[in-house]
Scaffold this active site. Structure first.
Site, short mmCIF file in Angstrom:
data_model
loop_
_atom_site.label_atom_id
_atom_site.label_comp_id
_atom_site.label_asym_id
_atom_site.label_seq_id
_atom_site.Cartn_x
_atom_site.Cartn_y
_atom_site.Cartn_z
N ARG A 142 61.53 0.23 -0.19
CA ARG A 142 61.53 -0.80 -0.98
C ARG A 142 63.22 -0.88 -1.48
NH1 ARG A 142 58.01 3.19 -4.49
NH2 ARG A 142 55.81 2.65 -3.72
N SER A 199 55.69 -0.23 -6.35
CA SER A 199 54.45 0.46 -6.98
C SER A 199 55.07 0.26 -8.72
CB SER A 199 54.56 1.89 -6.34
OG SER A 199 53.80 2.77 -7.70
N HIS A 200 55.37 1.75 -9.38
CA HIS A 200 55.53 2.14 -10.70
C HIS A 200 57.18 1.70 -11.10
CE1 HIS A 200 57.06 5.44 -8.08
NE2 HIS A 200 57.95 5.69 -9.12
N ASP A 206 49.66 1.81 -13.41
CA ASP A 206 50.74 1.64 -13.31
C ASP A 206 51.28 0.37 -12.61
OD1 ASP A 206 49.87 1.78 -11.16
OD2 ASP A 206 51.77 2.85 -10.10
N ASP A 227 51.23 -1.28 -9.86
CA ASP A 227 50.16 -1.69 -7.77
C ASP A 227 48.55 -0.54 -8.51
OD1 ASP A 227 50.71 1.19 -8.11
OD2 ASP A 227 50.57 0.58 -5.86
N ASP A 277 47.67 2.76 -8.60
CA ASP A 277 47.83 3.49 -8.16
C ASP A 277 47.78 4.70 -9.48
OD1 ASP A 277 50.23 3.76 -7.68
OD2 ASP A 277 50.27 3.99 -5.32
N ARG A 278 48.46 4.61 -9.84
CA ARG A 278 48.66 6.10 -11.03
C ARG A 278 48.15 6.29 -12.04
NH1 ARG A 278 54.99 8.24 -9.69
NH2 ARG A 278 54.96 7.43 -7.74
N THR A 330 54.06 15.65 -0.47
CA THR A 330 54.30 14.27 -1.01
C THR A 330 53.75 13.78 -0.45
OG1 THR A 330 55.13 14.92 -2.32
CG2 THR A 330 55.39 12.70 -3.10
N GLU A 348 48.03 14.41 -7.10
CA GLU A 348 49.73 14.85 -7.25
C GLU A 348 50.18 14.55 -8.26
OE1 GLU A 348 51.21 12.14 -2.68
OE2 GLU A 348 51.34 11.03 -5.13
N SER A 403 52.79 13.64 -9.60
CA SER A 403 53.65 12.47 -9.83
C SER A 403 52.22 11.21 -10.92
CB SER A 403 54.06 11.79 -9.06
OG SER A 403 53.28 11.11 -7.62
N LYS A 455 45.87 7.00 -3.95
CA LYS A 455 45.32 7.33 -5.19
C LYS A 455 44.99 6.29 -6.40
CE LYS A 455 50.66 7.68 -5.91
NZ LYS A 455 51.39 7.60 -4.31
#
Length: 643
Positions: A108, A201-202, A366, A368, A370-371, A434, A453, A455, A466
């Site tokens: 990233r 991601s987020h 989020d 992508d 996954d959260r 993690t 997690e 997070s 996730k």
């Protein structure tokens, strides 16, 4: 991005001209580019009509300048290294660039870094150089992303390098869209060799913000460190990129494009994932809940990838009203939202759930997909509690688990709430570093069913990532099961009721995470070194305020499946009453360093379960700030985010 536009990424000497829909369009001298004749090598099958599951989806190009991407330059030293049926493969000379070390969730960086000459291409080529040839030659790969800025351009580069390295076929989500858990699901269903996920991601999106790439293996899980370490090593010595010479693929239409023996298939990003979810949950039970006149809910897609999934799943399949979805259109800049589903960044949803005429249930996902974040009326479920409560109710509420759970696991910083469920249900339990890849190993070995997690990541062994929408459906299943025999007008079992019943049974783990984002890296690293020095001097029995130290360490994990060792995963101070203080530097940002401080205190007394978490944890937080000297090292008075 059209064919002419991508030429600027791949070649030197492009000439900018104004073009409709883009800030710049580029023409290219034919001497630098060879397009196979349509009669011998290129065929585009008729595209089916758009999938009804994505009807009405608008992938609006954000009103912002495109910017100029430094190209992959084909020079006199470039050479044709192969001529597969239908196209040539060119060896494009390149040089190593710094900073391509893969973190816990891929590589990233800021968008402008990836737009530098050969930056993305170097990493993609280094990945193929790191894999055994039998794992991709003639094989099948999957490609998708969260819809953020630069994804469409990046997809074309990835496709051409995949073809140049001998991949046989690549499945791409329409418009390059596919959530992270959906990529995992497609890899597993199609028995693919692996897949690329274009996402940060987020993290925020747009020309001034973040972009990311990661590779998932054939099981659908993120590549292990044994591979990411090889990728990094190869980025340091890379000299050429194997690039296929063919035109850009139209990713906006479902169908098959063939370049000789190489195939690109554009697929519905929702269909396979929806089919999997229907095999996990009782959709009719959930539909009965969602369509009750005394139930309402709100799902915030944060203008990110789950906007492509929310309407097909929640509205079209489960019967929710369309107003249940907010920020439901994926945008390249996420509408300037920070797509991290927490109490700070999902402010619109939080205001709704803590306001008047509040829905029964609220959730967010989020960038992508996954959260997740789960809310009741004026009630927040911490991610640590969420995974524990899902696990405690899974066998009775979710058909996928009706025959029992194999095991439970959490990341080390996540609270011990899940440990208590595992103990009561007599299930195997694992505490891992993690990173979802550690869960994936346990799942592949048949040792793990549900994990999470702190997070805001929760999931199960239906995929190897996730899964935000899975977590939302899990909670809807629990609420639906608890209310299936309740008539309208009778006492409705709410999210808060489920949580308080759980605490009465297991006790409450008060938990909070303080994020100090984009700290100056040198100061953050010096703070960690200070803490490690402190570890070497601490002894059990020492007093920290009113807390007595049980032990302190830098968490290390030996994988029970492959024997690999992960060290220096987080500095822990664990006290005799079960309270914990943990410090970690995050590996998911693109600039500076993020310091994460975790504090946890267990409380069995039910009369204290309604305490405000910050109030309950304040003495422990004061101890954490004192021993870390965080303010001295970073200059930070307050955290960026508290969850």
């Amino acid at each position: 991005m059209g064919h002419l536009h991508l030429l600027h990424h791949l070649h030197g000497g492009a000439h900018p001209v104004q073009g409709q829909g883009h800030a710049h369009v580029y023409t290219q001298s034919p001497a630098f580019w060879r397009i196979p004749s349509s009669s011998s090598s290129l065929s585009l099958s008729p595209s089916p009509s758009p999938s009804p599951s994505l009807s009405g989806l608008s992938l609006r190009r954000s009103p912002m300048p495109i910017g100029i991407v430094t190209p992959i330059k084909v020079s006199a030293s470039s050479s044709s290294v192969a001529s597969p049926e239908g196209f040539q493969v060119t060896a494009v000379p390149t040089k190593a660039v710094e900073g391509q070390k893969t973190g816990t969730s891929g590589l990233r960086k800021k968008v402008k870094v990836f737009m530098q000459r050969n930056y993305l291409a170097n990493w993609i080529q280094a990945l193929f150089d790191s894999l055994p040839a039998e794992e991709y030659k003639g094989g099948l790969l999957v490609l998708g992303g969260d819809g953020r800025y630069f994804n469409k351009e990046a997809a074309q580069i990835i496709i051409k390098i995949a073809a140049g390295n001998g991949v046989g076929k690549i499945l791409v989500g329409r418009d390059g869209l596919m959530s992270t858990p959906a990529v995992s699901a497609v890899i597993r269903k199609k028995k693919a060799n692996g897949g690329f996920i274009m996402s940060a991601s987020h993290n925020p999106a747009g020309p001034e913000n973040d972009w990311g790439i990661k590779f998932n293996y054939s099981s659908g899980q993120p590549a292990p460190e044994s591979i990411t370490d090889k990728i990094y090593g190869n980025t340091l010595s890379i000299q050429e990129i194997k690039m296929a010479n063919f035109s850009d693929v139209d990713l906006s239409r479902l169908g098959v494009t063939k370049f000789g023996s190489f195939i690109v298939e554009v697929i519905d990003p929702v269909a396979d994932y929806m089919e999997l979810l229907e095999s996990v949950f009782d959709f009719e039970l959930i539909k009965n809940l969602i369509t009750r006149p005394d139930f309402s809910f709100k799902f915030d897609a944060m203008n990110a990838v789950t906007g492509a999934y929310a309407k097909p799943i929640f509205v079209d399949r489960l019967g929710a009203i369309s107003d249940s979805i907010c920020n439901g259109i994926p945008l390249q800049d996420f509408g300037n939202l920070h797509p991290d589903p927490n109490l700070t960044y999902a402010k619109e949803l939080v205001d709704i759930m803590y306001g008047g005429d509040t829905p029964n249930f609220g959730a967010a996902s989020d960038g992508d997909g996954d959260r997740n974040m789960i809310l009741g009326r004026g009630f927040f479920v911490t991610p640590s509690d969420s995974v524990a409560m899902i696990a405690a109710n899974a066998e009775v509420a979710i058909p996928y688990f009706k025959n029992g759970l194999k095991g439970l696991a959490r990341s080390m910083p996540t609270s011990g709430a899940l440990d208590l469920v595992a103990k009561k249900l007599n299930l195997p339990f694992f505490e891992v570093p993690t990173g979802w890849k550690f869960f994936g190993n346990l799942m592949d070995a048949g040792k793990l069913s549900i994990c999470g997690e702190e997070s805001f990541g929760t999931g199960s062994d239906h995929v190897r990532e996730k899964d935000g929408i899975w977590a939302v459906l899990a909670w809807l299943s629990i609420i639906a099961h608890r209310n299936k025999d309740k008539k309208v007008g009778e006492k409705f079992v709410s999210v808060e009721d489920v949580a308080k019943e759980h605490w009465a049974t297991y006790g409450r783990n008060f938990f909070a995470r303080y994020d100090y984002e984009e700290c100056e890296s040198d100061g953050a690293n010096r703070m960690v070194e200070h803490l490690r020095d402190l570890l070497s001097k601490t002894k059990s029995g020492e007093k920290y305020g009113s807390y007595e130290l049980k032990f302190a360490d830098d968490f290390s994990y030996t994988d029970p499946v492959d024997g690999s060792i992960a060290s220096k995963q987080g500095i822990r101070f664990v006290f005799t009453d079960g309270s914990r203080i943990i410090f970690r530097l995050s590996g998911t940002g693109s600039a500076g360093a993020t310091i994460r401080l975790y504090v946890e205190q267990y409380e069995q007394d039910v009369t204290k379960h309604d305490m405000n978490a910050q109030e309950a944890l304040k003495p422990l937080i004061d101890v954490a700030l004192s021993i870390s000297k965080l303010k001295d090292f970073t200059g930070r008075e307050e955290p960026t985010v508290i969850t």
